[in-house]
Design an enzyme around this catalytic site. Structure first.
Site, PDB file in Angstrom:
ATOM      1  N   ASN A   1      22.283  22.851  10.762  1.00  0.00           N
ATOM      2  CA  ASN A   1      20.873  22.559  10.475  1.00  0.00           C
ATOM      3  C   ASN A   1      20.512  21.253  11.159  1.00  0.00           C
ATOM      4  O   ASN A   1      20.673  20.164  10.601  1.00  0.00           O
ATOM      5  CB  ASN A   1      20.644  22.482   8.967  1.00  0.00           C
ATOM      6  CG  ASN A   1      20.800  23.842   8.322  1.00  0.00           C
ATOM      7  OD1 ASN A   1      19.939  24.711   8.472  1.00  0.00           O
ATOM      8  ND2 ASN A   1      21.935  24.047   7.649  1.00  0.00           N
ATOM      9  N   GLU A   2      20.034  21.403  12.395  1.00  0.00           N
ATOM     10  CA  GLU A   2      19.757  20.241  13.231  1.00  0.00           C
ATOM     11  C   GLU A   2      18.462  19.570  12.774  1.00  0.00           C
ATOM     12  O   GLU A   2      17.714  20.133  11.966  1.00  0.00           O
ATOM     13  CB  GLU A   2      19.645  20.700  14.697  1.00  0.00           C
ATOM     14  CG  GLU A   2      20.902  21.372  15.244  1.00  0.00           C
ATOM     15  CD  GLU A   2      22.102  20.423  15.393  1.00  0.00           C
ATOM     16  OE1 GLU A   2      22.083  19.306  14.861  1.00  0.00           O
ATOM     17  OE2 GLU A   2      23.081  20.831  16.045  1.00  0.00           O
ATOM     18  N   PRO A   3      18.186  18.368  13.293  1.00  0.00           N
ATOM     19  CA  PRO A   3      16.951  17.684  12.912  1.00  0.00           C
ATOM     20  C   PRO A   3      15.751  18.622  13.032  1.00  0.00           C
ATOM     21  O   PRO A   3      15.616  19.359  14.016  1.00  0.00           O
ATOM     22  CB  PRO A   3      16.858  16.545  13.933  1.00  0.00           C
ATOM     23  CG  PRO A   3      18.275  16.265  14.287  1.00  0.00           C
ATOM     24  CD  PRO A   3      18.996  17.579  14.235  1.00  0.00           C
TER      25      PRO A   3
ATOM     26  N   SER B   1      15.129  20.941  10.668  1.00  0.00           N
ATOM     27  CA  SER B   1      15.342  22.116   9.814  1.00  0.00           C
ATOM     28  C   SER B   1      14.701  21.880   8.448  1.00  0.00           C
ATOM     29  O   SER B   1      14.998  20.877   7.790  1.00  0.00           O
ATOM     30  CB  SER B   1      16.838  22.361   9.584  1.00  0.00           C
ATOM     31  OG  SER B   1      17.498  22.560  10.796  1.00  0.00           O
TER      32      SER B   1
END
Ligand code: PGA
Length: 635
Positions: free
Chosen positions: A175-177, A179
Site C-alpha cells: 500500500n504505497e503512498p 492508498s
C-alpha cells in the site's frame, strides 16, 4: 552480546511505553536491543495463539509478510516447531502481497520466499497457505481474484495476527503512498522508492516489476492483532513518521494509529528517531551526560538556525533545555564546551597524530605506524564510506589492509557478466566458457533470474567486482597485495534478505583477525538491518573481536548508505579537500559493475556532513568522512 538469532524470549528485556511517551507516540511501541530478541517475543505470541486454538480445536489464522524483516521471526517459529513441538497443523495463512508477472518459482516471487523461509520447514497443511496472485489475467479477472481473496479471509474467520514490515516509502503490504484507508485487495503500482530498494534483488531497477497485488489498508485493519516489525537505522525516519505524525495516506503505516490492537516492535536502530530516544529531554527529565548535551545543543542550534556560539539563554529555554541552564551553567560556557567537543572530533590524522597531545584527539597517537584493518561487507563498501580516509592512512605511513568479507557478486549486473563473456569469446575462449557456464549464458541473455544465481555465473561476477575494486583501491594508493577477499559462505549460498550465517563464517573471520592482529579497525553496519550483508558483517567482526581481543579499546564504524550520521553521533570527522574529494570520485567511478551504487549521492553525502558542521559554526570544509567510535567492551 551473542548472535541475535541465538537469543530467546526469556532473555528479553523490553521497554514499555510510559505515559510520557504518549504525548508523541500514537501507537504502542516496544523497543528491543536487537532484532533477534524482538522477533522471539512476537514468535512467543504466535505460538501461544496456535496452541490455545489447538486446545479449543480451532484454527489460527495468520497474516504473513515477506522481505528481510520477518526472517528472524520465521526462523524462531521453525525452531519452535523442531525443538519444542509447535505444530502448524491448525494454521491457515494469508500473505500480504505478491509482485505481478513473476512465476511462482522466480527467485524473487513471494510464493517461493514463503516456501523457502517457512512453509517447507513446518507441518502446515497443503492448501492452507494463501498468497495473492496477480499474473496474466484481464483486469476483470484480476478484480474477481482480489475479491475472492478477501472472501477467503472472511470465510476463514478473519485474521487473528497480522505481521507487517514497513517499506521506506511508508508502505504496509504494497500500500504505497496515496492508498486510501478503506482500500481492499487490489493491483497497485509500486512506488519508486520501493522499486529502488528492490533493485539489487532484481539485478537492476528496470527489472523490478512495476505492479503488484496487495491486501488493502482496510483489509489489514480488520485483523484482530497487528505487529509491525522494523529493524535498522534505514527505517528509523519512516517509523517515526508513522508513529508520531498525524495519520495520512502519505505514510500508510500511520493508519495503524486507528487500530485498537496494533503494536510496533522495533530494534533500537529502527526506533532511533522516535522523540523518546532522539530528544529524550523533551519526554522526561534526564541526567545530562556530555554526549547528551552535545546532542541537545546541536539540535537547538539547528532549530534556531544559529551557530552554537551564538545561542543565548532564551534559545535554551525555548528549545526545552531550560534545565541545562538551571543546573548552574550559563549558555556561554555550555556553548563553548559543546563547540570544543565538536571541534575535537575533527582530525586530519585518522590513525592518530605522532608526537601530538592526544587528549583532545579522536585516535591515540601511539603506536605509530598502526596496522589498520578496514572491513567491507561487500567489497566496495569501504571505498564508498571512507575512500579518502584510506588514502590518508596510507599516506601517513600506516600499514593498511582492506578486507572484503563477501564477494559482493549479487551486486554485479548480469549485463556486466555478459559483456565479459563476449570479450572472452572474442579472444578465443568460447570453449572454456561453454564448458564452465553451459546454457547459463543463453539463459542470462533472456533475463532468466535463476541463471543469475548459478554458482559459476556468480564466480564470474565475483571476478569482475574484484578487478574493479583492485582498480578503485589503486586510485587511492592501495596496492593489490593489501587487499584480502574472504568470499564468506553465507553470501555465496544466499540471496539478499535471506542470508543464513553458519559457524564457517564465524571461523573464517576469527581466523583472519587472529592472523592480522590489527590495532586500528574500521567496519560499517552497526545499525544496519541485521539481515543485510552489512549488518551480518558487523556481527561477525564483533564476534571475532570478542574471541580474539585486539590491542585497542575501540573500533571505528564508517558510514554506510542509509546510515548517515547526525553531527552529534560523530566521534571522528576527517576533512576532505576538494582535491581529495575528486580523487575519491575517481576511485568510485571505477566501480562500474555495481548494480545500485549511487556515486554522486555518496559524494554529496560527504559534502552534506561538512555543510552540517559549517551550520553549527565550525570550520567550512569541502567534505568530510565521518566515524562513530564503538568501545570493544560494548561489542
Ligand atoms: P524489508 O521490506 O523487510 O525487506 O525491509 C519491508 C517492506 O517493504 O515492507
Amino acid at each position: 552480546m551473542g548472535h541475535p538469532l541465538q537469543r530467546c524470549w526469556k532473555d528479553c528485556a523490553w521497554q514499555t511505553v510510559g505515559d510520557m511517551h504518549d504525548r508523541y507516540e500514537k501507537i504502542p511501541v516496544q523497543v528491543y536491543p536487537e532484532a533477534g530478541e524482538a522477533a522471539c517475543r512476537v514468535a512467543v505470541e504466535i505460538a501461544s495463539l496456535i496452541r490455545s486454538r489447538q486446545e479449543e480445536g480451532r484454527d489460527a489464522v495468520l497474516g504473513l509478510a515477506t522481505g528481510s524483516t520477518p526472517i528472524p521471526l520465521y526462523r524462531e517459529l521453525i525452531r519452535l516447531h523442531r525443538e519444542e513441538g509447535l505444530s502448524f497443523s491448525n494454521v491457515t495463512t494469508f500473505n500480504l502481497d505478491e509482485y505481478s508477472g513473476l512465476d511462482a518459482n522466480h527467485p524473487e516471487s513471494y510464493t517461493r520466499f514463503m516456501r523457502e523461509q517457512l512453509f517447507d520447514h513446518v507441518d502446515i497443511g497443503e492448501g492452507r497457505t494463501n498468497i495473492p496472485n496477480a499474473s496474466g489475467d484481464s483486469a476483470e479477472e484480476l478484480e474477481n481474484k482480489c475479491a475472492a481473496y478477501e472472501q477467503k479471509i472472511l470465510d476463514a474467520g478473519g485474521i487473528d495476527i497480522q505481521l507487517l514490515g514497513i517499506g521506506r516509502s511508508g508502505h504496509i503490504g504494497f500500500n504505497e503512498p496515496g492508498s486510501p484507508v478503506t482500500s481492499r485487495t487490489r493491483v497497485v503500482t509500486l512506488d519508486r522508492i520501493t522499486r529502488l530498494d528492490a533493485s539489487a534483488d532484481f539485478q537492476g531497477f528496470h527489472n523490478v516489476p512495476r505492479t503488484a497485488v496487495t491486501m488493502g489498508v482496510g483489509t489489514i485493519l480488520e485483523a484482530d492483532k497487528v505487529f509491525l516489525l522494523a529493524w535498522g537505522k534505514g527505517k528509523a525516519d519512516v517509523v517515526r513518521i508513522a508513529v508520531e505524525e498525524p495519520e495520512s495516506e502519505v505514510v500508510t503505516a500511520s493508519f495503524l494509529q486507528r487500530h485498537f490492537n496494533a503494536e510496533f516492535v522495533l530494534d533500537e536502530a529502527a526506533a532511533g528517531d522516535l522523540t523518546r530516544l532522539r530528544y529524550p529531554w523533551l519526554v522526561d527529565s534526564i541526567s545530562w551526560t556530555r554526549r547528551m548535551k552535545r546532542r541537545a545543543i546541536s539540535w537547538a542550534s539547528g532549530k534556531t538556525e544559529k551557530p552554537i556560539l551564538k545561542l543565548v539563554d532564551d534559545d535554551y529555554n525555548e528549545s526545552g533545555l531550560g534545565d541545562l541552564i538551571a543546573e548552574g551553567e550559563n549558555s556561554y560556557s555550555l556553548n563553548i564546551a559543546t563547540f570544543n567537543d565538536f571541534q575535537h572530533t575533527i582530525t586530519g590524522w585518522p590513525g592518530g597524530k605522532p608526537d601530538a597531545n592526544e587528549e583532545t584527539r579522536p585516535e591515540k597517537s601511539t603506536p605509530h605506524p598502526k596496522h589498520a584493518v578496514i572491513f567491507s561487507a561487500e567489497p566496495q563498501d569501504a571505498l564508498v564510506g571512507m575512500g579518502a580516509t584510506i588514502n590518508r592512512l596510507k599516506e601517513q605511513g600506516h600499514h593498511v589492509t582492506l578486507v572484503a568479507l563477501t564477494s559482493g557478486n549479487l551486486r554485479v549486473r548480469d549485463e556486466e557478466a555478459l559483456k565479459l563473456i563476449r570479450c572472452l569469446k572474442t579472444v578465443g575462449q568460447s570453449e572454456q566458457i561453454s564448458h564452465q557456464l553451459g546454457d547459463h549464458v543463453e539463459r542470462l541473455q533472456v533475463g532468466d533470474a535463476e541463471a543469475a544465481l548459478n554458482p559459476e555465473v556468480r564466480k564470474l561476477k565475483s571476478a569482475i567486482l574484484r578487478a574493479e575494486v583492485v582498480d578503485s583501491a589503486s586510485a587511492l594508493g592501495i596496492d593489490e597485495d593489501a587487499l584480502q577477499f574472504l568470499d564468506l559462505p553465507f553470501y555465496e549460498s544466499g540471496r539478499f534478505r535471506q542470508f543464513h550465517v553458519t559457524d564457517a563464517d564465524h571461523e573464517a573471520v576469527a581466523k583472519l583477525l587472529e592472523t592480522l592482529n590489527p590495532n586500528l579497525v574500521f567496519v560499517a553496519g552497526s545499525v544496519a538491518d541485521p539481515m543485510s550483508p552489512q549488518g551480518i558483517a558487523f556481527q561477525l567482526v564483533a564476534a571475532a573481536i570478542r574471541k580474539f581481543p585486539i590491542t585497542t579499546d575501540h573500533i571505528w564504524c564508517y558510514r554506510h548508505r542509509e546510515e548517515a550520521l547526525k553531527p552529534y553521533e560523530i566521534d571522528m570527522s576527517v576533512p576532505i579537500s576538494p582535491v581529495q574529494h575528486e580523487l575519491k570520485g575517481n576511485a568510485l567511478q571505477r566501480l562500474r559493475a555495481v548494480v545500485d551504487l549511487r556515486n554522486e549521492e555518496s559524494l554529496n553525502d560527504d559534502r552534506s556532513v561538512a555543510a552540517a558542521y559549517d551550520e553549527l559554526g565550525l570550520a567550512e570544509y569541502e567534505a568530510m568522512e565521518v566515524f562513530q567510535r564503538v568501545k570493544v567492551e560494548k561489542l
